[in-house]
Design a protein around this motif. Structure first.
Motif, PDB file in Angstrom:
ATOM      1  N   ARG A 175     -17.849 -29.831  34.479  1.00 60.33           N
ATOM      2  CA  ARG A 175     -16.676 -30.123  33.829  1.00 60.33           C
ATOM      3  C   ARG A 175     -15.580 -29.191  33.935  1.00 60.33           C
ATOM      4  O   ARG A 175     -15.804 -28.069  33.556  1.00 60.33           O
ATOM      5  CB  ARG A 175     -17.108 -30.487  32.428  1.00 60.33           C
ATOM      6  N   GLN A 218      -7.783 -28.774  39.202  1.00 61.17           N
ATOM      7  CA  GLN A 218      -7.500 -29.753  38.226  1.00 61.17           C
ATOM      8  C   GLN A 218      -6.925 -30.964  38.882  1.00 61.17           C
ATOM      9  O   GLN A 218      -6.976 -32.138  38.281  1.00 61.17           O
ATOM     10  CB  GLN A 218      -7.034 -29.321  36.895  1.00 61.17           C
ATOM     11  N   ASP A 246     -14.354 -21.451  36.370  1.00 63.14           N
ATOM     12  CA  ASP A 246     -14.481 -21.386  34.902  1.00 63.14           C
ATOM     13  C   ASP A 246     -15.147 -22.664  34.354  1.00 63.14           C
ATOM     14  O   ASP A 246     -15.052 -22.897  33.143  1.00 63.14           O
ATOM     15  CB  ASP A 246     -13.113 -21.256  34.301  1.00 63.14           C
ATOM     16  N   PRO A 285     -12.604 -26.946  32.049  1.00 65.26           N
ATOM     17  CA  PRO A 285     -12.589 -26.605  30.714  1.00 65.26           C
ATOM     18  C   PRO A 285     -11.714 -27.405  29.825  1.00 65.26           C
ATOM     19  O   PRO A 285     -10.670 -28.222  30.136  1.00 65.26           O
ATOM     20  CB  PRO A 285     -11.821 -25.345  30.855  1.00 65.26           C
ATOM     21  N   GLY A 286     -12.384 -27.777  28.552  1.00 62.82           N
ATOM     22  CA  GLY A 286     -11.780 -28.698  27.534  1.00 62.82           C
ATOM     23  C   GLY A 286     -12.099 -30.189  27.887  1.00 62.82           C
ATOM     24  O   GLY A 286     -11.451 -31.058  27.325  1.00 62.82           O
ATOM     25  N   GLU A 287     -12.548 -30.660  28.952  1.00 59.12           N
ATOM     26  CA  GLU A 287     -12.767 -31.866  29.272  1.00 59.12           C
ATOM     27  C   GLU A 287     -14.118 -32.344  28.925  1.00 59.12           C
ATOM     28  O   GLU A 287     -15.014 -31.797  28.941  1.00 59.12           O
ATOM     29  CB  GLU A 287     -12.401 -32.193  30.939  1.00 59.12           C
ATOM     30  N   SER A 288     -14.401 -33.793  28.679  1.00 62.55           N
ATOM     31  CA  SER A 288     -15.585 -34.240  28.113  1.00 62.55           C
ATOM     32  C   SER A 288     -16.423 -34.853  29.273  1.00 62.55           C
ATOM     33  O   SER A 288     -17.513 -35.135  29.352  1.00 62.55           O
ATOM     34  CB  SER A 288     -15.684 -35.090  26.861  1.00 62.55           C
TER      35      SER A 288
END
Length: 158
Positions: free
Chosen positions: A66, A22, A44, A68-71
């Motif tokens: 992408r 990240q 993941d 996780p949790g990101e657009s």
């Protein structure tokens, strides 16, 4: 990790302590870091096929990844459907802006596919790093005990 550059007779340290996908840390001397050396898909991260595109007359499948949790798309991979090598990777930052592009040329050594040339281009500041590999050997008879978890972590062979 140390990368030896034989033409320059120089070893450069590549920081891989920041292996957090990240927040990949850039190396001060080179654009190559843990993420570029591995070139793997995040475990993941949601992935999606984004189409097909030719590079130098060869068709590739584009895979978007992408966090996780990101657009926003974090990385795009150009994957050969013939030999599953990755010809190009785009790394994107905040707001989906292009941070780096990595282009990879492959060579076949025995039954293995190995990098022949890798070029990483950053957009801000505009910097380019090129690594070319030659005289590559695969399966040279090294003992399996050289590659245990302990020996790789410590750098010593027992």
């Amino acid at each position: 990790v140390w990368l030896y550059l034989p033409d320059l007779r120089q070893a450069l340290r590549i920081t891989i302590a920041g292996q957090d996908a990240q927040r990949p840390k850039r190396n001060a001397d080179m654009l190559l870091g843990f993420e570029q050396l591995g070139g793997r898909l995040l475990e993941d991260a949601p992935r999606a096929l984004a189409g097909r595109e030719p590079i130098d007359g060869t068709d590739y499948v584009i895979v978007e990844e992408r966090l996780p949790g990101e657009s926003e798309v974090q990385r795009r991979f150009w994957v050969s459907p013939v030999n599953w090598t990755i010809a190009k990777i785009e790394y994107r930052g905040a707001g989906g802006r292009l941070d780096q592009t990595q282009s990879i040329e492959w060579q076949r050594v025995g039954r293995a596919w190995v990098w022949k040339r890798v070029e990483v281009r950053a957009t801000d500041p505009p910097v380019r790093t090129v690594v070319e590999l030659s005289r590559v050997s695969v399966n040279t008879g090294l003992s399996d005990r050289l590659f245990t978890v302990n020996s790789l972590k410590s750098g010593t062979i027992r």
